[in-house]
Design an enzyme around this catalytic site. Structure first.
Site, PDB file in Angstrom:
ATOM      1  N   THR A  29      40.280  36.473  36.363  1.00  0.00           N
ATOM      2  CA  THR A  29      41.458  35.790  37.163  1.00  0.00           C
ATOM      3  C   THR A  29      42.633  35.772  36.280  1.00  0.00           C
ATOM      4  O   THR A  29      42.697  35.502  35.116  1.00  0.00           O
ATOM      5  CB  THR A  29      41.205  34.400  37.750  1.00  0.00           C
ATOM      6  OG1 THR A  29      39.769  34.695  38.289  1.00  0.00           O
ATOM      7  CG2 THR A  29      42.279  33.738  38.492  1.00  0.00           C
ATOM      8  N   ASN A  46      42.581  42.678  32.646  1.00  0.00           N
ATOM      9  CA  ASN A  46      42.067  43.857  33.271  1.00  0.00           C
ATOM     10  C   ASN A  46      40.795  44.416  32.568  1.00  0.00           C
ATOM     11  O   ASN A  46      40.727  44.696  31.228  1.00  0.00           O
ATOM     12  CB  ASN A  46      42.886  45.006  33.195  1.00  0.00           C
ATOM     13  CG  ASN A  46      43.019  46.169  34.435  1.00  0.00           C
ATOM     14  OD1 ASN A  46      41.847  46.510  34.439  1.00  0.00           O
ATOM     15  ND2 ASN A  46      43.632  46.265  35.259  1.00  0.00           N
ATOM     16  N   HIS A  84      50.051  46.171  44.165  1.00  0.00           N
ATOM     17  CA  HIS A  84      48.563  45.642  44.426  1.00  0.00           C
ATOM     18  C   HIS A  84      48.470  45.238  45.834  1.00  0.00           C
ATOM     19  O   HIS A  84      49.662  45.202  46.628  1.00  0.00           O
ATOM     20  CB  HIS A  84      48.367  44.222  43.457  1.00  0.00           C
ATOM     21  CG  HIS A  84      47.963  44.591  42.227  1.00  0.00           C
ATOM     22  ND1 HIS A  84      48.973  44.656  41.135  1.00  0.00           N
ATOM     23  CD2 HIS A  84      46.717  44.674  41.545  1.00  0.00           C
ATOM     24  CE1 HIS A  84      48.126  45.061  39.905  1.00  0.00           C
ATOM     25  NE2 HIS A  84      46.789  44.784  40.141  1.00  0.00           N
ATOM     26  N   HIS A  85      47.434  45.113  46.216  1.00  0.00           N
ATOM     27  CA  HIS A  85      46.976  44.809  47.719  1.00  0.00           C
ATOM     28  C   HIS A  85      47.360  43.421  47.999  1.00  0.00           C
ATOM     29  O   HIS A  85      48.061  42.462  47.166  1.00  0.00           O
ATOM     30  CB  HIS A  85      45.385  44.783  47.876  1.00  0.00           C
ATOM     31  CG  HIS A  85      44.802  43.842  46.770  1.00  0.00           C
ATOM     32  ND1 HIS A  85      44.730  42.344  46.937  1.00  0.00           N
ATOM     33  CD2 HIS A  85      44.014  44.081  45.565  1.00  0.00           C
ATOM     34  CE1 HIS A  85      44.051  41.755  45.655  1.00  0.00           C
ATOM     35  NE2 HIS A  85      43.904  42.782  45.111  1.00  0.00           N
ATOM     36  N   LYS A 132      46.396  39.662  46.661  1.00  0.00           N
ATOM     37  CA  LYS A 132      46.691  39.278  45.463  1.00  0.00           C
ATOM     38  C   LYS A 132      47.907  38.345  45.310  1.00  0.00           C
ATOM     39  O   LYS A 132      48.877  38.507  45.833  1.00  0.00           O
ATOM     40  CB  LYS A 132      47.055  40.377  44.260  1.00  0.00           C
ATOM     41  CG  LYS A 132      47.216  40.120  43.095  1.00  0.00           C
ATOM     42  CD  LYS A 132      47.156  41.193  42.034  1.00  0.00           C
ATOM     43  CE  LYS A 132      47.156  40.793  40.595  1.00  0.00           C
ATOM     44  NZ  LYS A 132      46.101  39.965  40.040  1.00  0.00           N
ATOM     45  N   THR A 182      47.851  42.505  34.303  1.00  0.00           N
ATOM     46  CA  THR A 182      48.052  43.550  33.646  1.00  0.00           C
ATOM     47  C   THR A 182      49.321  44.024  33.242  1.00  0.00           C
ATOM     48  O   THR A 182      49.827  44.420  32.228  1.00  0.00           O
ATOM     49  CB  THR A 182      47.413  44.669  34.494  1.00  0.00           C
ATOM     50  OG1 THR A 182      46.040  44.565  34.600  1.00  0.00           O
ATOM     51  CG2 THR A 182      47.291  46.209  33.821  1.00  0.00           C
TER      52      THR A 182
END
Length: 238
Positions: free
Chosen positions: A76, A101, A134-135, A138, A145
């Site tokens: 997380t 990551n 990102h999706h 998130k 990262t």
């Protein structure tokens, strides 16, 4: 190995699949609707917990696992301002493995990024920037990262002092964060000058790379004490 899963969404399901395929047993699954299971015998029996939840809940999850005597592996992001609390708990006997990551490919990308930044430190004509995608699920931005990549750049380029999503200055590394569809994760580092552009990119194709790395990290963590990172694991695997 007995594993407890903290967070049983899409990532938790993929982690479970990979863990079972590698011969492990998932003894407890904790999500938003069964928080009382932190106090269950099943959770206490786990050799390690793998945690992928939200920035708002992560630290409390870690502390509840530590109270049960269960080591934690977590991916997380977005909670790092409270890292001193977790490192203090590790000094008191807790075990915690953290990575921004868990993908092996991303960790190779981290190394390439640091090396390239060291080279580009000698070429002031290039402006460096960082982009991450990102999706839409998130919550934190920029991604953990991206922050790790930014730190690697700033540590190696003398003319940079910090990063920002909003501020613009010669000593600030700009980061752009986008949330689109179901993108697992894309990170782009770009060096731009009047004569050319140099770009390095990592594009995740699925969550499986992150999930496999988390399970391997859990295997590494069992039996160890203190605060652990990917550097510890990769050094051990050489």
């Amino acid at each position: 190995m007995k594993i407890a899963l903290i967070g049983y969404g899409k990532m938790g399901h993929v982690i479970e699949e990979i863990a079972i395929a590698r011969g492990h047993e998932v003894v407890c699954r904790i999500d938003v609707d069964n928080q009382e299971d932190f106090a269950s015998p099943a959770f206490a029996s786990a050799d390690v917990a793998i945690e992928f939840t939200t920035p708002a809940t992560a630290v409390d999850n870690y502390k509840r696992a530590f109270a049960a005597g269960v080591p934690v592996v977590s991916g997380t992001t977005g909670w790092l301002e409270r890292m001193p609390e977790i490192k203090a708990a590790c000094e008191d006997g807790a075990t915690f493995f953290y990575a921004s990551n868990f993908s092996l490919g991303v960790n190779v990308f981290f190394a390439v990024n640091r090396w390239l930044a060291g080279v580009m430190n000698h070429f002031d004509d290039y402006n460096v920037s960082l982009e991450e995608i990102h999706h839409i699920h998130k919550l934190d931005h920029p991604s953990g990262t991206a922050i790790t990549l930014a730190d690697g750049i700033i540590d190696n380029i003398d003319r940079l002092s910090s990063w920002s999503e909003t501020l613009q200055a010669d000593d600030i590394l700009p980061i752009t964060a986008a949330r689109e569809g179901e993108v697992p994760g894309t990170h782009i580092v770009r060096y731009d000058s009047e004569v050319d552009t140099i770009t390095i990119e990592h594009r995740a194709k699925s969550r499986r790379g992150f999930a496999l790395g988390a399970v391997v990290a859990a295997e590494f963590t069992v039996g160890k004490k203190g605060f652990l990172t990917m550097s510890d694991m990769l050094s051990f695997m050489k």
